[in-house]
Design a protein around this motif. Structure first.
Motif, PDB file in Angstrom:
ATOM      1  N   PRO A 126      35.978  44.252  45.154  1.00 46.61           N
ATOM      2  CA  PRO A 126      35.285  44.637  43.916  1.00 46.61           C
ATOM      3  C   PRO A 126      35.522  43.636  42.794  1.00 46.61           C
ATOM      4  O   PRO A 126      36.569  42.979  42.734  1.00 46.61           O
ATOM      5  CB  PRO A 126      35.903  45.994  43.580  1.00 46.61           C
ATOM      6  N   VAL A 127      34.545  43.515  41.926  1.00 55.31           N
ATOM      7  CA  VAL A 127      34.667  42.778  40.672  1.00 55.31           C
ATOM      8  C   VAL A 127      34.599  43.805  39.544  1.00 55.31           C
ATOM      9  O   VAL A 127      33.794  44.744  39.599  1.00 55.31           O
ATOM     10  CB  VAL A 127      33.545  41.734  40.515  1.00 55.31           C
ATOM     11  N   TYR A 128      35.460  43.629  38.538  1.00 59.45           N
ATOM     12  CA  TYR A 128      35.519  44.557  37.420  1.00 59.45           C
ATOM     13  C   TYR A 128      35.070  43.861  36.143  1.00 59.45           C
ATOM     14  O   TYR A 128      35.162  42.642  36.007  1.00 59.45           O
ATOM     15  CB  TYR A 128      36.939  45.096  37.241  1.00 59.45           C
ATOM     16  N   ARG A 129      34.567  44.668  35.212  1.00 53.64           N
ATOM     17  CA  ARG A 129      34.198  44.156  33.909  1.00 53.64           C
ATOM     18  C   ARG A 129      35.013  44.878  32.861  1.00 53.64           C
ATOM     19  O   ARG A 129      35.208  46.091  32.936  1.00 53.64           O
ATOM     20  CB  ARG A 129      32.715  44.378  33.634  1.00 53.64           C
ATOM     21  N   ARG A 130      35.502  44.144  31.894  1.00 48.12           N
ATOM     22  CA  ARG A 130      36.172  44.787  30.788  1.00 48.12           C
ATOM     23  C   ARG A 130      35.378  44.516  29.512  1.00 48.12           C
ATOM     24  O   ARG A 130      34.870  43.419  29.303  1.00 48.12           O
ATOM     25  CB  ARG A 130      37.602  44.298  30.634  1.00 48.12           C
ATOM     26  N   ASN A 131      35.259  45.524  28.684  1.00 50.06           N
ATOM     27  CA  ASN A 131      34.603  45.380  27.406  1.00 50.06           C
ATOM     28  C   ASN A 131      35.674  45.016  26.400  1.00 50.06           C
ATOM     29  O   ASN A 131      36.584  45.787  26.132  1.00 50.06           O
ATOM     30  CB  ASN A 131      33.932  46.690  27.014  1.00 50.06           C
ATOM     31  N   MET A 132      35.587  43.826  25.861  1.00 51.59           N
ATOM     32  CA  MET A 132      36.708  43.285  25.108  1.00 51.59           C
ATOM     33  C   MET A 132      36.219  42.594  23.857  1.00 51.59           C
ATOM     34  O   MET A 132      35.050  42.297  23.693  1.00 51.59           O
ATOM     35  CB  MET A 132      37.475  42.275  25.956  1.00 51.59           C
ATOM     36  N   SER A 133      37.161  42.333  22.960  1.00 50.41           N
ATOM     37  CA  SER A 133      36.857  41.532  21.787  1.00 50.41           C
ATOM     38  C   SER A 133      37.095  40.065  22.122  1.00 50.41           C
ATOM     39  O   SER A 133      37.589  39.726  23.196  1.00 50.41           O
ATOM     40  CB  SER A 133      37.769  41.934  20.630  1.00 50.41           C
ATOM     41  N   ILE A 134      36.771  39.180  21.196  1.00 49.84           N
ATOM     42  CA  ILE A 134      36.973  37.761  21.454  1.00 49.84           C
ATOM     43  C   ILE A 134      38.449  37.413  21.553  1.00 49.84           C
ATOM     44  O   ILE A 134      38.809  36.351  22.027  1.00 49.84           O
ATOM     45  CB  ILE A 134      36.318  36.898  20.360  1.00 49.84           C
ATOM     46  N   THR A 135      39.322  38.313  21.086  1.00 49.80           N
ATOM     47  CA  THR A 135      40.754  38.060  21.205  1.00 49.80           C
ATOM     48  C   THR A 135      41.353  38.763  22.404  1.00 49.80           C
ATOM     49  O   THR A 135      42.565  38.762  22.579  1.00 49.80           O
ATOM     50  CB  THR A 135      41.501  38.523  19.942  1.00 49.80           C
ATOM     51  N   GLY A 136      40.511  39.389  23.225  1.00 46.84           N
ATOM     52  CA  GLY A 136      41.027  40.002  24.440  1.00 46.84           C
ATOM     53  C   GLY A 136      41.412  41.452  24.305  1.00 46.84           C
ATOM     54  O   GLY A 136      41.957  42.030  25.229  1.00 46.84           O
ATOM     55  N   SER A 137      41.149  42.076  23.141  1.00 51.43           N
ATOM     56  CA  SER A 137      41.457  43.494  22.997  1.00 51.43           C
ATOM     57  C   SER A 137      40.546  44.307  23.908  1.00 51.43           C
ATOM     58  O   SER A 137      39.347  44.035  24.006  1.00 51.43           O
ATOM     59  CB  SER A 137      41.266  43.941  21.550  1.00 51.43           C
ATOM     60  N   ILE A 138      41.098  45.288  24.574  1.00 46.36           N
ATOM     61  CA  ILE A 138      40.361  46.025  25.595  1.00 46.36           C
ATOM     62  C   ILE A 138      40.049  47.432  25.100  1.00 46.36           C
ATOM     63  O   ILE A 138      40.904  48.108  24.534  1.00 46.36           O
ATOM     64  CB  ILE A 138      41.191  46.108  26.888  1.00 46.36           C
ATOM     65  N   ARG A 332      42.159  51.879  34.457  1.00 50.65           N
ATOM     66  CA  ARG A 332      41.738  52.854  33.451  1.00 50.65           C
ATOM     67  C   ARG A 332      40.796  52.231  32.427  1.00 50.65           C
ATOM     68  O   ARG A 332      39.996  52.920  31.802  1.00 50.65           O
ATOM     69  CB  ARG A 332      42.961  53.416  32.720  1.00 50.65           C
ATOM     70  N   ALA A 333      40.933  50.929  32.220  1.00 49.81           N
ATOM     71  CA  ALA A 333      40.158  50.249  31.186  1.00 49.81           C
ATOM     72  C   ALA A 333      39.014  49.423  31.749  1.00 49.81           C
ATOM     73  O   ALA A 333      38.147  48.999  30.997  1.00 49.81           O
ATOM     74  CB  ALA A 333      41.079  49.345  30.353  1.00 49.81           C
ATOM     75  N   TYR A 334      39.020  49.162  33.047  1.00 48.56           N
ATOM     76  CA  TYR A 334      38.006  48.296  33.640  1.00 48.56           C
ATOM     77  C   TYR A 334      36.918  49.129  34.308  1.00 48.56           C
ATOM     78  O   TYR A 334      37.171  50.211  34.831  1.00 48.56           O
ATOM     79  CB  TYR A 334      38.634  47.373  34.686  1.00 48.56           C
ATOM     80  N   GLN A 335      35.733  48.583  34.331  1.00 49.77           N
ATOM     81  CA  GLN A 335      34.603  49.238  34.976  1.00 49.77           C
ATOM     82  C   GLN A 335      34.185  48.418  36.187  1.00 49.77           C
ATOM     83  O   GLN A 335      33.907  47.226  36.079  1.00 49.77           O
ATOM     84  CB  GLN A 335      33.432  49.354  33.998  1.00 49.77           C
ATOM     85  N   LYS A 336      34.152  49.046  37.339  1.00 50.30           N
ATOM     86  CA  LYS A 336      33.742  48.352  38.555  1.00 50.30           C
ATOM     87  C   LYS A 336      32.264  48.009  38.476  1.00 50.30           C
ATOM     88  O   LYS A 336      31.433  48.862  38.153  1.00 50.30           O
ATOM     89  CB  LYS A 336      34.025  49.218  39.774  1.00 50.30           C
ATOM     90  N   THR A 337      31.949  46.740  38.767  1.00 48.95           N
ATOM     91  CA  THR A 337      30.548  46.323  38.739  1.00 48.95           C
ATOM     92  C   THR A 337      29.899  46.448  40.110  1.00 48.95           C
ATOM     93  O   THR A 337      28.836  47.043  40.258  1.00 48.95           O
ATOM     94  CB  THR A 337      30.422  44.872  38.255  1.00 48.95           C
ATOM     95  N   ASP A 338      30.572  45.885  41.126  1.00 46.78           N
ATOM     96  CA  ASP A 338      30.002  45.899  42.477  1.00 46.78           C
ATOM     97  C   ASP A 338      31.026  45.291  43.434  1.00 46.78           C
ATOM     98  O   ASP A 338      32.018  44.699  43.013  1.00 46.78           O
ATOM     99  CB  ASP A 338      28.703  45.092  42.530  1.00 46.78           C
ATOM    100  N   GLU A 339      30.758  45.459  44.728  1.00 45.61           N
ATOM    101  CA  GLU A 339      31.531  44.765  45.750  1.00 45.61           C
ATOM    102  C   GLU A 339      30.851  43.419  46.006  1.00 45.61           C
ATOM    103  O   GLU A 339      29.634  43.367  46.225  1.00 45.61           O
ATOM    104  CB  GLU A 339      31.580  45.579  47.046  1.00 45.61           C
ATOM    105  N   TYR A 340      31.628  42.331  46.006  1.00 48.68           N
ATOM    106  CA  TYR A 340      31.052  41.006  46.193  1.00 48.68           C
ATOM    107  C   TYR A 340      31.580  40.370  47.474  1.00 48.68           C
ATOM    108  O   TYR A 340      32.773  40.498  47.793  1.00 48.68           O
ATOM    109  CB  TYR A 340      31.382  40.105  45.003  1.00 48.68           C
TER     110      TYR A 340
END
Length: 647
Positions: A126-138, A332-340
């Protein structure tokens, strides 16, 4: 006077550079091994000969003898991608300033605890996506979920929480005495929650991580027959300790079999200390990580990278003491995008030779003649990238290349550059030289407003940085010495730390009756000016470094001057040195002073952040680099024992 009594900080280490290490005795392909896990912290090369300190290494099991691997065939042409999204991956890394290597006498001779091996036949991950700020805040768990996580953790230990503090973006921070707006994060977003009990301080972050710092007198212990961290703790002794910790604390990760790894700080002492029990030459201090074996190989690989437990103890007087625990659950903070789909290690090696990788080895790229120390399957978890994705991590022996550059050379020590090659099929990603831009949608639990807001025109970021080759301090009281060494090295002046310590009048522990140890800022400025400017500045217009004391409270006029001076120094190519309180920048309870270097700045949407190079703490990327808001750094100076900075 600089006091140095720095303990291991819980947020010292992050995941992109705390990666597993796997043996490959011949060729480039990992052979079948036992499932377990090993991690490594990275030390940055100094431009000095013979400067090594506190390098976290991994431990590896000597592999079976194997037949040489046949020459790698070129990667076959791949068909067009299907419905899966094509990812934009960033070449730019938070570890991009400086040079990072790992060092070991022979990487191939160590035990291996990595859960991945090529016999797993993994076809996708799986690949995950995190919604973050430009400083890496999650943006991850919401406020109520953070409270639930804290209570769940406290209940497991049997703690009763008595006090709670919620930290939100844009709110007035009593500790920092300022409104701290976080770039890219909506004001009002809960960044983290701290909770107190009689036994410990617990903190839950927006990343889903929980840290537990035990209060003095309430620290748990391993049995007297075991030890947490001592120099040259044998593999057998360390494994016994790891097994006890897994049995005792593995339940924090839930049900199932607990796997573990044994890491270790690996350093080199040229000036042994009887007070700290330091030996001359190479030494190691153990660290321990744990995770749950999954129902599949893929789940085990993900757990080992993104959902693990770290336990450490660092007390020279009691080596059975456990000082802190970090429970990481980034899922808990990451959202799975898909299996690659995955490529093989052989195909990844071909990608490496073409430069299709993320590297932090000072521009040195391997070729066919470069020996491969080992190959791991890891997850690249860098705040500069929106995606968290599987990579092959290659450890390449670049010792000879570094010698040609007149970099560090230590008899009997090999130096390995780290190179990350995406493990997913290349047809599913493209490279960018800019940090990937966060998408507008967010993971469940976010506290961002639901209403649609028309974005204001984007103001281009203004930034600048100085290239610094990081030195790590060789003793706990050498932070000023290492900072001085880094600045001198930038201008082509190479001095060993022990020699500099003598010039700086640095006091070792036990020398002064008043207990003071370390280096005066005035001596740092004096030595820098002698080498770089030929003497001390006599008037305001003269070039040279100066020590600037500040008030013991946040004064806006002093803060404005601080910002102006830091930016001008960076624009002029001269690093600055800050004296900060450790707990203000890294959390925890350590109130001692510590010196760090300012190496860059970025201002975007009215928010100013500074990048620091730390000679001791690894930082999120393991390379000593950290980014903080300007106000938070200034507050850390104000709250230090002797508030001042060198500019």
């Amino acid at each position: 006077m600089i006091k140095e009594d720095i303990i291991q900080a819980i947020n010292e280490v992050d995941d992109d550079l705390l990666e597993s290490a796997q043996q490959a005795r011949t060729g480039h392909i990992k052979k079948n091994k036992q499932s377990s896990m090993i991690r490594r912290t990275v030390i940055s090369l100094t431009a000095m000969a013979a400067v090594i300190a506190a390098v976290m290494i991994t431990n590896r099991r000597k592999p079976e003898e194997t037949e040489p691997v046949a020459a790698v065939t070129p990667t076959p042409e791949i068909s067009e991608p299907g419905e899966k999204a094509v990812l934009t991956l960033s070449h730019q890394s938070t570890a991009g300033t400086g040079m990072s290597v790992v060092m070991y006498p022979d990487l191939k001779e160590e035990p291996d605890y990595n859960p991945w091996n090529d016999s797993m036949n993994l076809t996708e991950l799986p690949v995950y996506r995190r919604n973050m700020s430009i400083t890496g805040s999650i943006w991850g768990p919401g406020e109520e979920e953070m409270r639930s996580i804290l209570k769940e953790t406290a209940d497991w230990f049997g703690f009763t929480l008595t006090e709670e503090t919620v930290y939100k973006a844009g709110e007035y921070d009593e500790r920092h005495r300022t409104y701290d707006h976080v770039p890219g994060v909506e004001d009002g977003t809960v960044l983290y929650i701290k909770a107190e009990s009689e036994e410990a301080q617990l903190t839950c972050y927006g990343s889903g991580e929980v840290t537990v710092f035990f209060h003095e007198g309430h620290e748990p212990h391993v049995p007297q027959s075991l030890k947490m961290n001592v120099y040259d703790l044998s593999e057998e002794e360390a494994e016994k300790t790891a097994q006890y910790l897994a049995d005792t604390y593995g339940g924090l990760l839930g049900e199932g079999e607990t796997a573990w790894d044994i890491g270790g700080d690996y350093g080199y002492n040229r000036q042994p200390s009887e007070e700290l029990g330091e030996k001359e030459g190479l030494f190691r201090i153990r660290h321990y990580w744990f995770w749950k074996k999954g129902n599949s190989d893929a789940e085990t690989v993900v757990n080992s990278a993104l959902n693990d437990l770290q336990i450490w103890g660092f007390d020279p007087d009691d080596d059975t003491l456990i000082t802190g625990i970090r429970l990481k659950n980034r899922l808990r903070a990451y959202q799975k995008t898909d299996e690659y789909p995955l490529i093989s290690a052989e195909e990844a090696y071909e990608q490496l030779l073409t430069g299709n990788c993320i590297a932090n080895a000072g521009g040195i790229l391997p070729d066919e003649k470069t020996e491969t120390g080992n190959i791991d399957m890891v997850y690249r978890d860098d705040p500069s990238s929106q995606y968290v994705y599987p990579c092959y991590l290659f450890y390449m022996d670049i010792t000879d290349a570094l010698k040609e550059k007149h970099m560090m050379e230590i008899d009997g020590v090999r130096q390995y550059g780290l190179y990350w090659v995406p493990a997913i099929d290349p047809v599913y990603y493209e490279w960018s030289d800019e940090p990937s831009v966060p998408e507008e949608d967010v993971t469940p639990g976010t506290q961002r407003p639901e209403e649609t807001i028309t974005p204001e025109p984007e103001i281009p970021a203004v930034s600048n940085s100085i290239s610094i080759i990081r030195s790590t301090q060789e003793t706990s009281w050498y932070c000023s010495v290492a900072c001085t060494q880094m600045i001198l090295s930038r201008f082509g002046i190479y001095k060993e730390q022990n020699s500099l310590a003598a010039e700086l009048n640095t006091y070792a522990p036990g020398i002064r009756e008043d207990g003071i140890r370390g280096t005066y800022d005035t001596d740092v400025a004096r030595v820098l000016n002698d080498y770089l400017f030929g003497g001390q500045p006599q008037k305001d217009t003269d070039g040279g470094y100066r020590v600037q004391p500040v008030s013991e409270s946040f004064v806006q006029s002093e803060y404005s001057k601080f910002i102006s001076r830091m930016r001008k120094n960076i624009d002029d190519g001269y690093p600055s040195i800050l004296q900060v309180r450790v707990c203000d920048v890294y959390g925890g309870s350590t109130t001692e002073n510590h010196n760090v270097i300012v190496s860059g700045y970025e201002e975007k949407d009215g928010n100013l952040c500074f990048t620091i190079v730390d000679p001791y703490f690894g930082g999120p990327s393991g390379t000593g680099l950290n980014t903080f808001s300007a106000s938070a750094l200034f507050s850390a100076i104000v709250n230090s024992v002797e508030p001042s900075y060198i500019w």
